[in-house]
Design an enzyme around this catalytic site. Structure first.
Site, PDB file in Angstrom:
ATOM      1  N   ASP A 126       0.871  -1.172   0.000  1.00  0.00           N
ATOM      2  CA  ASP A 126       0.000   0.000   0.000  1.00  0.00           C
ATOM      3  C   ASP A 126       0.909   1.224   0.000  1.00  0.00           C
ATOM      4  OD1 ASP A 126      -1.694   2.128   0.539  1.00  0.00           O
ATOM      5  OD2 ASP A 126      -2.709   1.157   2.221  1.00  0.00           O
ATOM      6  N   SER A 154       2.470  11.654 -15.874  1.00  0.00           N
ATOM      7  CA  SER A 154       1.331  11.992 -16.721  1.00  0.00           C
ATOM      8  C   SER A 154       1.678  13.248 -17.499  1.00  0.00           C
ATOM      9  CB  SER A 154       0.099  12.258 -15.846  1.00  0.00           C
ATOM     10  OG  SER A 154      -0.957  12.837 -16.591  1.00  0.00           O
ATOM     11  N   TYR A 168      -4.927  16.709  -8.908  1.00  0.00           N
ATOM     12  CA  TYR A 168      -4.181  15.585  -9.486  1.00  0.00           C
ATOM     13  C   TYR A 168      -2.914  16.083 -10.175  1.00  0.00           C
ATOM     14  CZ  TYR A 168      -3.085  11.839 -12.802  1.00  0.00           C
ATOM     15  OH  TYR A 168      -2.443  10.875 -13.562  1.00  0.00           O
ATOM     16  N   LYS A 186       1.166  15.301  -9.539  1.00  0.00           N
ATOM     17  CA  LYS A 186       2.063  14.800 -10.583  1.00  0.00           C
ATOM     18  C   LYS A 186       3.187  15.798 -10.879  1.00  0.00           C
ATOM     19  CE  LYS A 186       0.183  10.804 -11.545  1.00  0.00           C
ATOM     20  NZ  LYS A 186       0.912   9.536 -11.293  1.00  0.00           N
TER      21      LYS A 186
END
Length: 286
Positions: free
Chosen positions: A59, A138, A151, A155
């Site tokens: 995890d 990304s 998000y 990133k």
């Protein structure tokens, strides 16, 4: 000697496809995931294709879980050659709408998890004077996008963290670092992100609603653009990851499709693979 590879987030999508592809090409694969109850798809693929890999719990939001997985690999092999920081989660909400818990969650999964996994493997790669860290970031780590700012922020943080780290561990300890930057991926990752966005109570409302509806309509249109569509398959992105792992002097960053390359061009055209900037930083500080 067969290299071993630790891949996070291997229950589906890019992580699962990477585990399969690396195994096919002779790597010893440690596929990890938060919940082993979700390993059945991977196990079925392995059985069908006659492959064997080790599946471990990990995890990325739990430091003790990360350390236990890394120690398990070291106990078996005495070394760890490649870390693929793949685990991540999409998130689409306005900053106003997101709760404190959600903001911490999206940052923990997409950024802190990468840092803590990297921290766990670095001492061993440093001692063996070799290693490779491949991060699935990304285009959102280079270009901010509407309703994805939280998000993208996580990133962006991965990109900056790895950019700083690469400037001194690569030459001193032969630890290679690459950020793999996909556009959209048509996997459970994308489905999860969309579901989280459109589930009850999470649609943008009020003055944001018209902007959000235009944004979602654009997403649907891009998903139906045929051969030129934004979204790649997990297998296609896994192919790029394997290519990076097999490259003696890999780029610091690489996009995974023509669309992703074009989308980021204003940010990357002066230094597409990021190596010039890394060298400039070394020359300036070291």
């Amino acid at each position: 000697m067969k290299k071993n590879v630790l891949i996070t987030g291997s229950s589906s999508g890019v992580g699962l496809e990477s585990a399969i592809l690396f195994a096919k090409h002779g790597y010893k694969v440690y596929a990890t995931m938060r919940n082993l109850d979700k390993s059945n798809i991977l196990k079925d693929r392995l059985s069908t294709e006659g492959l064997r890999i080790d599946i471990l719990p990990l995890d990325v939001t739990d430091i003790s879980s990360i350390q236990a997985a890394v120690q398990n690999i070291l106990d078996k092999d005495g070394r760890l050659d490649i870390l693929v920081n793949n685990a991540g989660a999409g998130f689409g909400k306005t900053t106003e709408q997101a709760t404190e818990e959600e903001i911490r969650w999206v940052t923990d999964v997409n950024y802190h998890g990468v840092v803590f996994c990297t921290q766990a493997v670095l001492p061993h790669m440093r001692k063996q004077r070799s290693g490779q860290i491949i991060n699935i970031t990304s285009v959102g780590g280079l270009v901010g996008q509407p309703f994805n700012e939280l998000y993208c922020g996580a990133k962006f943080a991965v990109e900056g963290y790895m950019e700083g780290l690469a400037t001194y561990v690569s030459d001193a300890f032969n630890i290679k670092i690459t950020n793999v930057e996909p556009g959209g991926i048509s996997t459970a990752f994308m489905e999860s992100a969309i579901a989280k966005t459109i589930s009850e109570g999470q649609l943008a409302t009020g003055e944001y609603q018209a902007i959000f509806e235009k944004y979602m309509a654009g997403n649907v249109a891009r998903a139906n653009e045929g051969e030129q569509q934004v979204y790649q398959t997990g297998e296609e992105v896994a192919g790029v990851i394997l290519k990076v792992a097999n490259t003696p002097n890999p780029p610091f960053r690489t996009r995974t499709s023509e669309w992703a390359e074009n989308f980021c061009r204003l940010k990357t055209q002066a230094d597409p693979d990021g190596l010039k900037l890394i060298q400039q930083i070394k020359d300036s500080f070291l």
